[in-house]
Motif scaffolding. Sequence first.
Motif, mmCIF file in Angstrom:
data_model
loop_
_atom_site.group_PDB
_atom_site.id
_atom_site.type_symbol
_atom_site.label_atom_id
_atom_site.label_comp_id
_atom_site.label_asym_id
_atom_site.label_seq_id
_atom_site.Cartn_x
_atom_site.Cartn_y
_atom_site.Cartn_z
ATOM 1 N N VAL A 1 -14.604 9.807 84.381
ATOM 2 C CA VAL A 1 -14.054 11.201 83.888
ATOM 3 C C VAL A 1 -12.948 10.775 82.892
ATOM 4 N N ASP A 2 -12.749 11.342 81.994
ATOM 5 C CA ASP A 2 -11.753 11.399 81.022
ATOM 6 C C ASP A 2 -10.511 12.294 81.193
ATOM 7 N N THR A 3 -10.888 13.627 81.747
ATOM 8 C CA THR A 3 -10.058 14.526 81.979
ATOM 9 C C THR A 3 -10.380 15.345 83.499
ATOM 10 N N LEU A 4 -9.066 15.264 84.477
ATOM 11 C CA LEU A 4 -9.559 15.900 85.506
ATOM 12 C C LEU A 4 -8.709 17.340 85.566
ATOM 13 N N PHE A 5 -9.686 18.252 85.598
ATOM 14 C CA PHE A 5 -8.960 19.763 85.989
ATOM 15 C C PHE A 5 -8.734 20.072 87.351
ATOM 16 N N LEU A 6 -7.216 20.293 87.544
ATOM 17 C CA LEU A 6 -6.990 20.299 88.831
ATOM 18 C C LEU A 6 -6.816 21.691 88.829
ATOM 19 N N VAL A 7 -7.601 22.700 89.625
ATOM 20 C CA VAL A 7 -7.848 23.994 89.361
ATOM 21 C C VAL A 7 -6.938 24.696 90.819
ATOM 22 N N SER A 8 -6.308 25.778 90.691
ATOM 23 C CA SER A 8 -5.683 26.542 91.384
ATOM 24 C C SER A 8 -5.473 27.984 90.840
ATOM 25 N N ALA A 9 -6.052 28.987 91.729
ATOM 26 C CA ALA A 9 -6.007 30.317 91.382
ATOM 27 C C ALA A 9 -4.763 30.750 91.412
ATOM 28 N N LEU A 10 -4.633 31.780 90.598
ATOM 29 C CA LEU A 10 -3.364 32.522 90.500
ATOM 30 C C LEU A 10 -3.127 33.855 91.454
ATOM 31 N N ASN A 11 -3.615 33.627 92.832
ATOM 32 C CA ASN A 11 -3.467 34.657 93.956
ATOM 33 C C ASN A 11 -2.831 33.861 95.166
ATOM 34 N N ASP A 12 -3.188 34.310 96.264
ATOM 35 C CA ASP A 12 -2.380 33.851 97.492
ATOM 36 C C ASP A 12 -2.852 32.298 97.515
ATOM 37 N N ASP A 13 -3.853 31.624 97.016
ATOM 38 C CA ASP A 13 -4.279 30.221 97.104
ATOM 39 C C ASP A 13 -3.119 29.541 96.284
ATOM 40 N N PHE A 14 -2.331 30.159 95.488
ATOM 41 C CA PHE A 14 -1.416 29.267 94.684
ATOM 42 C C PHE A 14 -0.306 28.616 95.636
ATOM 43 N N ASN A 15 -0.479 27.217 95.297
ATOM 44 C CA ASN A 15 0.414 26.396 96.249
ATOM 45 C C ASN A 15 0.895 25.137 95.456
ATOM 46 N N VAL A 16 2.167 25.115 95.123
ATOM 47 C CA VAL A 16 2.733 24.016 94.318
ATOM 48 C C VAL A 16 2.656 22.724 95.202
ATOM 49 N N ARG A 17 2.982 22.887 96.490
ATOM 50 C CA ARG A 17 2.752 21.678 97.514
ATOM 51 C C ARG A 17 1.557 20.844 97.457
ATOM 52 N N ARG A 18 0.643 21.538 97.468
ATOM 53 C CA ARG A 18 -0.925 21.115 97.398
ATOM 54 C C ARG A 18 -1.211 20.550 95.915
ATOM 55 N N MET A 19 -0.728 21.216 94.979
ATOM 56 C CA MET A 19 -0.887 20.475 93.635
ATOM 57 C C MET A 19 -0.271 19.283 93.558
ATOM 58 N N GLU A 20 0.867 18.997 94.313
ATOM 59 C CA GLU A 20 1.619 17.717 94.054
ATOM 60 C C GLU A 20 0.499 16.509 94.619
ATOM 61 N N ARG A 21 -0.193 16.909 95.758
ATOM 62 C CA ARG A 21 -0.930 15.936 96.173
ATOM 63 C C ARG A 21 -2.236 15.720 95.210
ATOM 64 N N TYR A 22 -2.780 16.914 94.644
ATOM 65 C CA TYR A 22 -3.833 16.572 93.760
ATOM 66 C C TYR A 22 -3.322 15.743 92.458
ATOM 67 N N LEU A 23 -1.914 16.088 92.124
ATOM 68 C CA LEU A 23 -1.573 15.032 91.032
ATOM 69 C C LEU A 23 -1.565 13.516 91.433
ATOM 70 N N ILE A 24 -1.098 13.391 92.630
ATOM 71 C CA ILE A 24 -1.237 11.985 93.111
ATOM 72 C C ILE A 24 -2.714 11.631 92.957
ATOM 73 N N MET A 25 -3.682 12.112 93.319
ATOM 74 C CA MET A 25 -4.930 11.592 93.342
ATOM 75 C C MET A 25 -5.514 11.607 91.942
ATOM 76 N N ALA A 26 -5.060 12.458 90.822
ATOM 77 C CA ALA A 26 -5.368 12.317 89.694
ATOM 78 C C ALA A 26 -4.817 11.227 88.921
#
Length: 362
Positions: A116-141
């Motif tokens: 994969v060239d680009t990994l889209f880390l997707v988060s919805a702009l509703n109650d699912d929005f979570n910056v702490r979770r995104m930090e983990r996704y960024l590590i994986m990316a």
Amino acid sequence: MTIEQYGWNKNWQSKWNERITGNEGKGYVPGRIVGDFGSKYRVMAENGETWGELAGKLRHSLTNSGEYPAVGDWVVLALQDGGEHAVIHGVLPRHSVISRKVAGNTLEEQIVASNVDTLFLVSALNDDFNVRRMERYLIMAWNSGANPVILLTKSDLCPDAEHKIAEMERVAPGVAIHAVSALLGDGREELLPYIGIGQTVALTGSSGCGKSTMVNWLSGQTIQLTQDVREDDSRGRHTTTHRELFVLPDGGIIVDTPGMRELQLWEDEGGLDLAFGDITRLAAECRFGDCRHEHEEGCAVLEAVASGELEEKRLLNYRKTQRELQYQSSKEVKQKRKTAAATKSAASRSRNSNWRHELDEY
């Protein structure tokens, strides 16, 4: 459709030539895994899509789950029955691997997608929005070798999208962030550079964040089923049940993946320091080289928290994730030692058995 439309190019041809030489290459053709259905795969070969399964020799040579073919892999195929069926004899070296630890206590790697060239880390702009979770996704990316891009979906449902974008920018410095709305058609042009001819992108995120909707929107047709999320907590159900690859009208290739209830990280290849680059830079200024950023004197990280330069929750998540990766690494080392000991013991028993057999014959 041709394999070139699925990303085959001079670089992959070069890898093929290095892997397949002389008479060994007779009867083999390249193909790309476009669907993972467990024991069988959908594969795009030179004469179109076909079903494929592992050759017995290849299956017995694989020692861990991370070595099995995954969506996005380029593989060595032997076509049978006029191309109606294919046998997979090998996997070409990957240039990126998006992986996680399997759910539960089992210490195994699960490949989400490869090459994969680009990994889209997707988060919805509703109650699912979570910056702490995104930090983990960024590590994986960052560990994967792919370029991370954050997609904030359902911007039409968020009256303060700019505020949430700013929140995400603070935890993902230097990472491109795009707020999009498939319902209103907003933001598609911003994504065009990632989905050009020959480019492979993958989508990952929690259930209900809008990954399958994004696939349909970018493709201009309904190729993936979608479901509404629950209104009380904005959580979704697994709509996508397997990993699958599609070609987009703009010439790019997109991989949709099932939503993740939780993300358990696999081995760290430097992704922790990249995802928490601000803490890494501050740590270099600590008085002690082995500072744990907990209560040590002269800790630049704690000083940044006290001054408001660094959010305390971010530091706590960094510590938690660091401990998790260290614990997993120690378990992996123990498991490798246990496996090596078992292999050595089995070899020893085999030698003793042969020795007794020789004595009996004598």
